[in-house]
Scaffold this active site. Structure first.
Site, PDB file in Angstrom:
ATOM      1  N   LYS A 271       3.148  24.653 -25.106  1.00 39.92           N
ATOM      2  CA  LYS A 271       3.687  24.169 -23.824  1.00 39.92           C
ATOM      3  C   LYS A 271       5.218  24.175 -23.869  1.00 39.92           C
ATOM      4  O   LYS A 271       5.879  24.716 -22.993  1.00 39.92           O
ATOM      5  CB  LYS A 271       3.204  22.752 -23.535  1.00 39.92           C
ATOM      6  CG  LYS A 271       4.033  22.033 -22.445  1.00 39.92           C
ATOM      7  CD  LYS A 271       3.514  20.676 -22.111  1.00 39.92           C
ATOM      8  CE  LYS A 271       4.311  19.540 -22.697  1.00 39.92           C
ATOM      9  NZ  LYS A 271       5.607  19.251 -22.138  1.00 39.92           N
ATOM     10  N   ASN A 272       5.808  23.567 -24.908  1.00 36.36           N
ATOM     11  CA  ASN A 272       7.258  23.360 -24.887  1.00 36.36           C
ATOM     12  C   ASN A 272       8.045  24.637 -25.122  1.00 36.36           C
ATOM     13  O   ASN A 272       9.220  24.708 -24.781  1.00 36.36           O
ATOM     14  CB  ASN A 272       7.648  22.246 -25.857  1.00 36.36           C
ATOM     15  CG  ASN A 272       7.167  20.891 -25.335  1.00 36.36           C
ATOM     16  OD1 ASN A 272       6.840  20.771 -24.166  1.00 36.36           O
ATOM     17  ND2 ASN A 272       7.102  19.911 -26.209  1.00 36.36           N
TER      18      ASN A 272
ATOM     19  N   ARG B  74       9.007  17.917 -16.477  1.00 35.26           N
ATOM     20  CA  ARG B  74      10.337  17.637 -17.023  1.00 35.26           C
ATOM     21  C   ARG B  74      11.169  18.912 -17.093  1.00 35.26           C
ATOM     22  O   ARG B  74      12.365  18.927 -16.838  1.00 35.26           O
ATOM     23  CB  ARG B  74      10.164  17.057 -18.442  1.00 35.26           C
ATOM     24  CG  ARG B  74      11.451  16.834 -19.188  1.00 35.26           C
ATOM     25  CD  ARG B  74      12.043  15.539 -18.820  1.00 35.26           C
ATOM     26  NE  ARG B  74      13.327  15.313 -19.459  1.00 35.26           N
ATOM     27  CZ  ARG B  74      14.241  14.524 -18.912  1.00 35.26           C
ATOM     28  NH1 ARG B  74      14.006  13.924 -17.758  1.00 35.26           N
ATOM     29  NH2 ARG B  74      15.386  14.339 -19.528  1.00 35.26           N
TER      30      ARG B  74
ATOM     31  N   CYS C  91       7.345  12.827 -18.400  1.00 28.82           N
ATOM     32  CA  CYS C  91       6.787  11.601 -18.974  1.00 28.82           C
ATOM     33  C   CYS C  91       7.793  10.453 -18.961  1.00 28.82           C
ATOM     34  O   CYS C  91       8.954  10.623 -19.277  1.00 28.82           O
ATOM     35  CB  CYS C  91       6.344  11.869 -20.408  1.00 28.82           C
ATOM     36  SG  CYS C  91       4.983  13.034 -20.462  1.00 28.82           S
TER      37      CYS C  91
ATOM     38  N   ARG D   1      15.801   9.038 -20.509  1.00 32.18           N
ATOM     39  CA  ARG D   1      15.882  10.511 -20.475  1.00 32.18           C
ATOM     40  C   ARG D   1      17.093  11.001 -19.654  1.00 32.18           C
ATOM     41  O   ARG D   1      16.959  11.684 -18.646  1.00 32.18           O
ATOM     42  CB  ARG D   1      14.566  11.104 -19.974  1.00 32.18           C
ATOM     43  CG  ARG D   1      13.376  10.583 -20.779  1.00 32.18           C
ATOM     44  CD  ARG D   1      12.121  11.322 -20.553  1.00 32.18           C
ATOM     45  NE  ARG D   1      12.059  12.543 -21.361  1.00 32.18           N
ATOM     46  CZ  ARG D   1      11.011  13.371 -21.331  1.00 32.18           C
ATOM     47  NH1 ARG D   1      10.008  13.133 -20.536  1.00 32.18           N
ATOM     48  NH2 ARG D   1      11.024  14.461 -22.082  1.00 32.18           N
ATOM     49  N   PRO D   2      18.284  10.626 -20.052  1.00 30.71           N
ATOM     50  CA  PRO D   2      19.492  11.077 -19.345  1.00 30.71           C
ATOM     51  C   PRO D   2      19.740  12.577 -19.531  1.00 30.71           C
ATOM     52  O   PRO D   2      19.113  13.211 -20.373  1.00 30.71           O
ATOM     53  CB  PRO D   2      20.607  10.262 -20.003  1.00 30.71           C
ATOM     54  CG  PRO D   2      20.075   9.846 -21.300  1.00 30.71           C
ATOM     55  CD  PRO D   2      18.590   9.778 -21.201  1.00 30.71           C
TER      56      PRO D   2
ATOM     57  N   GLN E 157      24.107  15.351 -21.705  1.00 29.87           N
ATOM     58  CA  GLN E 157      24.432  16.446 -22.633  1.00 29.87           C
ATOM     59  C   GLN E 157      24.219  17.813 -21.984  1.00 29.87           C
ATOM     60  O   GLN E 157      24.917  18.767 -22.303  1.00 29.87           O
ATOM     61  CB  GLN E 157      23.564  16.319 -23.903  1.00 29.87           C
ATOM     62  CG  GLN E 157      23.731  15.007 -24.645  1.00 29.87           C
ATOM     63  CD  GLN E 157      25.147  14.816 -25.185  1.00 29.87           C
ATOM     64  OE1 GLN E 157      25.639  15.651 -25.956  1.00 29.87           O
ATOM     65  NE2 GLN E 157      25.803  13.751 -24.747  1.00 29.87           N
TER      66      GLN E 157
ATOM     67  N   ASP F 263       6.288  13.562 -30.534  1.00 30.37           N
ATOM     68  CA  ASP F 263       5.129  13.861 -29.673  1.00 30.37           C
ATOM     69  C   ASP F 263       3.803  13.607 -30.388  1.00 30.37           C
ATOM     70  O   ASP F 263       2.762  13.511 -29.739  1.00 30.37           O
ATOM     71  CB  ASP F 263       5.165  15.316 -29.194  1.00 30.37           C
ATOM     72  CG  ASP F 263       6.308  15.562 -28.242  1.00 30.37           C
ATOM     73  OD1 ASP F 263       6.580  16.735 -27.943  1.00 30.37           O
ATOM     74  OD2 ASP F 263       6.941  14.584 -27.821  1.00 30.37           O
TER      75      ASP F 263
ATOM     76  N   ARG G 106      -1.397  18.274 -18.126  1.00 32.04           N
ATOM     77  CA  ARG G 106      -0.055  18.882 -18.090  1.00 32.04           C
ATOM     78  C   ARG G 106       0.226  19.648 -19.369  1.00 32.04           C
ATOM     79  O   ARG G 106       0.978  20.619 -19.356  1.00 32.04           O
ATOM     80  CB  ARG G 106       1.009  17.792 -17.899  1.00 32.04           C
ATOM     81  CG  ARG G 106       1.122  17.274 -16.480  1.00 32.04           C
ATOM     82  CD  ARG G 106       2.435  16.525 -16.321  1.00 32.04           C
ATOM     83  NE  ARG G 106       3.482  17.240 -17.035  1.00 32.04           N
ATOM     84  CZ  ARG G 106       4.408  16.617 -17.794  1.00 32.04           C
ATOM     85  NH1 ARG G 106       4.408  15.328 -17.913  1.00 32.04           N
ATOM     86  NH2 ARG G 106       5.339  17.323 -18.434  1.00 32.04           N
TER      87      ARG G 106
HETATM   88  C1  EPZ Z   1      11.671  17.638 -25.296  1.00 32.98           C
HETATM   89  O1  EPZ Z   1      12.066  16.633 -24.386  1.00 32.98           O
HETATM   90  C2  EPZ Z   1      10.174  17.773 -25.126  1.00 32.98           C
HETATM   91  N1  EPZ Z   1       9.869  18.239 -23.776  1.00 32.98           N
HETATM   92  C3  EPZ Z   1       9.503  16.432 -25.397  1.00 32.98           C
HETATM   93  O2  EPZ Z   1       8.098  16.643 -25.333  1.00 32.98           O
HETATM   94  C4  EPZ Z   1       9.852  15.999 -26.810  1.00 32.98           C
HETATM   95  O3  EPZ Z   1       9.342  14.694 -27.011  1.00 32.98           O
HETATM   96  C5  EPZ Z   1      11.371  15.976 -26.992  1.00 32.98           C
HETATM   97  O4  EPZ Z   1      11.934  17.255 -26.644  1.00 32.98           O
HETATM   98  C6  EPZ Z   1      11.773  15.696 -28.436  1.00 32.98           C
HETATM   99  O5  EPZ Z   1      11.213  16.669 -29.261  1.00 32.98           O
HETATM  100  C7  EPZ Z   1       9.975  19.568 -23.536  1.00 32.98           C
HETATM  101  O6  EPZ Z   1      10.288  20.350 -24.413  1.00 32.98           O
HETATM  102  C8  EPZ Z   1       9.666  19.996 -22.129  1.00 32.98           C
HETATM  103  P1  EPZ Z   1      15.552  15.594 -26.012  1.00 32.98           P
HETATM  104  P2  EPZ Z   1      13.653  16.449 -24.067  1.00 32.98           P
HETATM  105  O7  EPZ Z   1      16.568  16.094 -25.036  1.00 32.98           O
HETATM  106  O8  EPZ Z   1      14.306  17.766 -24.093  1.00 32.98           O
HETATM  107  C9  EPZ Z   1      18.433  11.832 -25.537  1.00 32.98           C
HETATM  108  C10 EPZ Z   1       5.931  16.328 -24.578  1.00 32.98           C
HETATM  109  O9  EPZ Z   1       5.146  15.378 -24.781  1.00 32.98           O
HETATM  110  N2  EPZ Z   1      19.220  12.661 -24.600  1.00 32.98           N
HETATM  111  O10 EPZ Z   1      15.423  16.254 -27.332  1.00 32.98           O
HETATM  112  O11 EPZ Z   1      13.774  15.595 -22.853  1.00 32.98           O
HETATM  113  C11 EPZ Z   1      17.048  11.492 -24.984  1.00 32.98           C
HETATM  114  O12 EPZ Z   1      17.110  10.354 -24.141  1.00 32.98           O
HETATM  115  C12 EPZ Z   1       7.370  16.035 -24.253  1.00 32.98           C
HETATM  116  O13 EPZ Z   1       5.632  17.542 -24.678  1.00 32.98           O
HETATM  117  C13 EPZ Z   1      20.386  12.129 -24.060  1.00 32.98           C
HETATM  118  O14 EPZ Z   1      20.764  10.998 -24.345  1.00 32.98           O
HETATM  119  O15 EPZ Z   1      14.111  15.607 -25.335  1.00 32.98           O
HETATM  120  C14 EPZ Z   1      16.256  11.224 -26.233  1.00 32.98           C
HETATM  121  O16 EPZ Z   1      16.495   9.909 -26.654  1.00 32.98           O
HETATM  122  C15 EPZ Z   1       7.643  14.552 -24.111  1.00 32.98           C
HETATM  123  N3  EPZ Z   1      21.105  12.898 -23.195  1.00 32.98           N
HETATM  124  C16 EPZ Z   1      16.867  12.199 -27.246  1.00 32.98           C
HETATM  125  O17 EPZ Z   1      18.136  12.580 -26.704  1.00 32.98           O
HETATM  126  C17 EPZ Z   1      20.721  14.163 -22.843  1.00 32.98           C
HETATM  127  O18 EPZ Z   1      21.426  14.824 -22.050  1.00 32.98           O
HETATM  128  C18 EPZ Z   1      16.048  13.455 -27.458  1.00 32.98           C
HETATM  129  O19 EPZ Z   1      15.788  14.004 -26.188  1.00 32.98           O
HETATM  130  C19 EPZ Z   1      19.527  14.680 -23.406  1.00 32.98           C
HETATM  131  C20 EPZ Z   1      18.803  13.917 -24.285  1.00 32.98           C
END
Ligand code: EPZ
Length: 421
Positions: free
Chosen positions: A25-26, A95, A119, A124-125, A128, A307, A399
């Site tokens: 999926k991802n 997402r 989710c 989830r800001p 970045q 995950d 999903r």
């Molecule tokens: C991706 O989410 C995945 N989703 C998530 O899988 C997965 O849990 C996550 O990566 C971590 O591996 C997809 O790939 C579609 P991050 P993402 O940006 O990109 C913070 C599932 O179940 N952050 O790596 O949203 C954020 O809040 C889903 O398949 C900022 O602060 O995760 C988090 O604490 C759920 N500012 C951390 O970084 C930003 O601009 C990691 O988030 C971006 C992120």
């Protein structure tokens, strides 16, 4: 009166047999938007037939691309795509709709994408993502619920992320692939789907180096040619099936996976006393021996995946002793434990740590899924529990898991779906 959809599980059967995992999926949700960067038609194979993929197919269509989708294979001719705006309705379905920010910026220099759905596991800001777009010469902002980015001419730059972020790493790779000059991403995410996206882009003639390490270098190119590309198998589905085999004291062979992507989970299962063996594209999990309580701490790849924290913590509710689960990535990823407590689990949550005192047995109960991997955790609990478990809102599960009931039923699970009045 319209009923409510529910999944029904009668627990207690050990899962036994062989199962094939689906495409990831991802990775799929990153590779599909990347097809908009191509200057010719391209074909993407091994796609999981899940709601997130179907949502992105609809988004490509609403942008004007010619799209032919049948479960597993997507043919995209992006040359007719004139749009630069994603509808609120479609953006809210997942997402990863925010990957259209980088893809459209890279394709036409403009992007308007409503803030995404996905989710509810924390705030989830997207700061970045915006930082990354600005670093390559775009104006980028979030205004009134819309992510907007524009640039007359994207120019390569250096991006140093404040934390490792999969989403922002993907978005910068998409926007930078055709920028003028070289972009360097420092503190890049290293997940398998980052490497898969780099391989997809390079199969179209992009110049992405270092994916899978902390530093990714992207040398912009003017054109990208067509390609036929099969995405990698789903790391998290593989892990969920491994956990289900262990949780039901079963013996399951999982085919079509990449064992090296599963190292962190395999190590923890072995530490618990679960037998895990693998060859180059299959993993066998045997869970009949008594299990030991363990300590889990989620980390970015190659650490223990966040995950898989939810399915694993469900399994730990019936492991003798006290297990500790620390969730370091997201601030609200234990809601499934509130549900599993209704089945008799003994769990305390303090900040981002769950303290789980294993019980000998869970009892079936009516439960509600609150997000995708929480739904997977409830399935694990239902497979272990005595009696019948009902899982409402199974749409969350659809999903990210392709035909999960069929796969589990083929391994001996008693699982079905109906409408409850
Ligand atoms: C991706 O989410 C995945 N989703 C998530 O899988 C997965 O849990 C996550 O990566 C971590 O591996 C997809 O790939 C579609 P991050 P993402 O940006 O990109 C913070 C599932 O179940 N952050 O790596 O949203 C954020 O809040 C889903 O398949 C900022 O602060 O995760 C988090 O604490 C759920 N500012 C951390 O970084 C930003 O601009 C990691 O988030 C971006 C992120």
């Amino acid at each position: 009166m319209a009923g409510k959809e529910r999944m029904l599980i009668t627990g207690g059967n050990p899962l036994e047999g062989e199962v094939q995992v689906s495409g990831g999926k991802n990775t799929a949700v990153a590779v599909i938007p990347a097809s908009l960067l191509c200057d010719e038609p391209c074909v993407i194979e091994n796609l999981p037939d899940i709601e997130d993929v179907r949502a992105l197919v609809d988004i490509l269509r609403e942008l004007g691309a010619k799209v032919d989708y049948e479960p597993g294979t997507l043919r995209v001719d992006p040359r007719s795509a004139e749009g630069d705006t994603v509808s609120y309705r479609n953006a809210q379905r997942l997402r990863a709709s925010y990957y259209l920010l980088g893809a459209l910026l890279g394709r036409c220099g403009r992007a308007n994408v409503p803030t995404p759905g996905g989710c509810d596991i924390g705030s989830r800001p997207v700061d970045q993502h915006l930082k990354g777009m600005r670093a390559i010469g775009a104006d980028a902002e979030e205004r009134r619920g819309i992510l907007r980015a524009s640039s007359a001419c994207l120019t390569g730059g250096d991006v140093f992320f404040d934390m490792v972020t999969v989403g922002a790493t993907v978005n910068v790779m998409l926007a930078a692939a055709k920028a003028k000059g070289t972009t360097v991403i420092y503190n890049a995410a290293k997940e398998p789907h980052i490497v898969d996206l780099a391989n997809f882009l390079n199969s179209m003639g992009a110049r992405v180096k270092g994916a899978g390490t902390d530093i990714i270098r992207i040398r912009g190119v003017q054109n990208l040619h067509g390609t036929t590309y099969a995405v990698i198998p789903d790391q998290i589905e593989t892990g969920t099936l491994m956990i289900a085999a262990a949780a039901t004291c079963g013996d399951v062979m999982i085919h079509g996976c990449i064992p090296t992507h599963m190292e962190a989970l395999s190590a923890k299962l072995l530490e618990m006393g679960v037998l895990v063996t693998d060859n180059d594209d299959a993993i066998r999990v045997r869970g009949a021996l008594p299990k030991r309580a363990i300590h889990i701490k989620t980390q970015v790849y190659p650490g223990f995946p966040t995950d898989l924290q939810q399915p694993m913590s469900a399994l730990l509710t019936t492991v003798k002793g006290t297990s500790i689960v620390q969730e370091t990535i997201f601030e609200q990823r234990f809601r499934h434990l509130d549900e599993i407590r209704r089945m008799g689990a003994q769990v305390r949550v303090v900040d981002r740590t769950a303290i789980i005192d294993g019980v000998t047995e869970l009892y079936g109960a009516p439960l509600t899924a609150t997000d995708l991997r929480a739904g997977a955790a409830l399935i694990i609990a239902g497979l272990m529990a005595r009696g019948i478990t009902e899982i409402y809102e199974p749409g969350y599960i659809d999903r990210g898991y392709e035909h999960i009931e069929d796969k589990l039923r083929s391994l001996g699970a008693v699982i079905s779906r109906d409408w409850a009045e």
